[in-house]
Write a protein that holds these residues in place. Sequence first.
Motif, PDB file in Angstrom:
ATOM      1  N   LEU A  85       1.019  -0.797  -0.171  1.00  0.00           N
ATOM      2  CA  LEU A  85      -0.165   0.410   0.022  1.00  0.00           C
ATOM      3  C   LEU A  85       1.301   1.074   0.236  1.00  0.00           C
ATOM      4  CD1 LEU A  85      -2.503  -0.712   2.640  1.00  0.00           C
ATOM      5  CD2 LEU A  85      -2.450  -1.290   0.173  1.00  0.00           C
ATOM      6  N   ALA A  86       1.814   1.059   1.041  1.00  0.00           N
ATOM      7  CA  ALA A  86       2.861   2.431   0.533  1.00  0.00           C
ATOM      8  C   ALA A  86       3.664   2.836  -0.586  1.00  0.00           C
ATOM      9  CB  ALA A  86       3.826   2.465   1.879  1.00  0.00           C
ATOM     10  N   THR A  87       3.799   1.319  -0.952  1.00  0.00           N
ATOM     11  CA  THR A  87       4.494   1.583  -2.255  1.00  0.00           C
ATOM     12  C   THR A  87       3.531   1.976  -3.210  1.00  0.00           C
ATOM     13  OG1 THR A  87       6.328  -0.511  -2.111  1.00  0.00           O
ATOM     14  CG2 THR A  87       5.627  -0.284  -4.873  1.00  0.00           C
ATOM     15  N   ALA A  88       2.268   1.779  -3.871  1.00  0.00           N
ATOM     16  CA  ALA A  88       1.050   2.468  -4.622  1.00  0.00           C
ATOM     17  C   ALA A  88       0.859   3.247  -4.378  1.00  0.00           C
ATOM     18  CB  ALA A  88      -0.166   1.537  -4.101  1.00  0.00           C
ATOM     19  N   PHE A  89       1.334   4.172  -2.483  1.00  0.00           N
ATOM     20  CA  PHE A  89       0.767   5.540  -2.324  1.00  0.00           C
ATOM     21  C   PHE A  89       1.848   6.608  -2.714  1.00  0.00           C
ATOM     22  CE2 PHE A  89       0.974   9.125  -0.221  1.00  0.00           C
ATOM     23  CZ  PHE A  89      -0.184   9.661   0.182  1.00  0.00           C
ATOM     24  N   VAL A  90       3.002   5.404  -2.666  1.00  0.00           N
ATOM     25  CA  VAL A  90       3.872   7.160  -3.157  1.00  0.00           C
ATOM     26  C   VAL A  90       4.439   7.072  -4.876  1.00  0.00           C
ATOM     27  CG1 VAL A  90       6.925   6.883  -3.577  1.00  0.00           C
ATOM     28  CG2 VAL A  90       5.566   6.134  -1.217  1.00  0.00           C
TER      29      VAL A  90
ATOM     30  N   THR B 218      -4.942   4.805  -5.065  1.00  0.00           N
ATOM     31  CA  THR B 218      -4.529   4.399  -5.302  1.00  0.00           C
ATOM     32  C   THR B 218      -3.763   3.215  -5.073  1.00  0.00           C
ATOM     33  OG1 THR B 218      -3.623   5.676  -7.912  1.00  0.00           O
ATOM     34  CG2 THR B 218      -2.650   3.044  -6.548  1.00  0.00           C
ATOM     35  N   ALA B 219      -3.785   3.046  -3.252  1.00  0.00           N
ATOM     36  CA  ALA B 219      -3.665   2.201  -2.939  1.00  0.00           C
ATOM     37  C   ALA B 219      -4.432   1.504  -2.033  1.00  0.00           C
ATOM     38  CB  ALA B 219      -3.012   2.810  -1.240  1.00  0.00           C
ATOM     39  N   ALA B 220      -5.879   1.950  -2.009  1.00  0.00           N
ATOM     40  CA  ALA B 220      -7.368   1.288  -1.524  1.00  0.00           C
ATOM     41  C   ALA B 220      -7.048   0.399  -3.036  1.00  0.00           C
ATOM     42  CB  ALA B 220      -7.893   1.947  -0.891  1.00  0.00           C
TER      43      ALA B 220
END
Length: 238
Positions: free
Chosen positions: A147-152, A201-203
């Motif tokens: 999720l952190a990767t997707a957010f960044v 995106t993360a969700a």
Amino acid sequence: MTTTDVAMHMSDGIVNAPTSLIFGVISIVIVGYAAVRARADLDDRTAPMAGLVTAFVFAVQMINFPILPGASGHLLGGALVAILVGPWVGTLCITIVLVVQALLFADGGLTALGTNVFNMAIIGVFVGWGVARALRGLARRSRGRLLATAFVAAFVNTVVASLGFVLQYAIGGAAGATTGTVFALMVGFHALIGIGEGVITAATVGAVAAVRPDLVHLLRTAPRDAPATAVRGEGSSA
């Protein structure tokens, strides 16, 4: 109070005709190459996923979220499609969305279609993919890190894509504002939009990975010694 959509659907007349033509040609060439490369990523399993991702991005782009009083933004989707279906297919997905929006909903000018494709379907997708791929080892260690990767990736792709707009305006801006003003407004607003983009995106990536991690392109193309099922639990590691 009128709410202004500050996301990057450039309208006709923001940049001059030569600039629109140049970036239109560049976009046609790159999207054409993406169509050739995308064949390797599409099969009976991934083709339906690409269709679903395109429909999802189209639907979510129609929904604006507030970023400041009187200003709103919406999903660009570059990192989202890149993570789920890969950069080549993702470029086609966003291009289809932009073409349909321009032709049927007048969301983005027809003469500006090439510039919009360049910013969102090319810069946005490949910057999002580059960030996600660089962090892929981290993403595979746990669901939280995915999720952190997707957010960044989504945040960075949004800000960098806005610089494509600034570049085009610097080359052939026709709206009367200075390049410095456009830079400050675009980067500032899109840094805020990037937060919303990152959350969406993360969700979305997290929801798909929780059920079918094998359908997440970022995980599916990872090294063989790191099984995709690692993202199902916070404590799992590659």
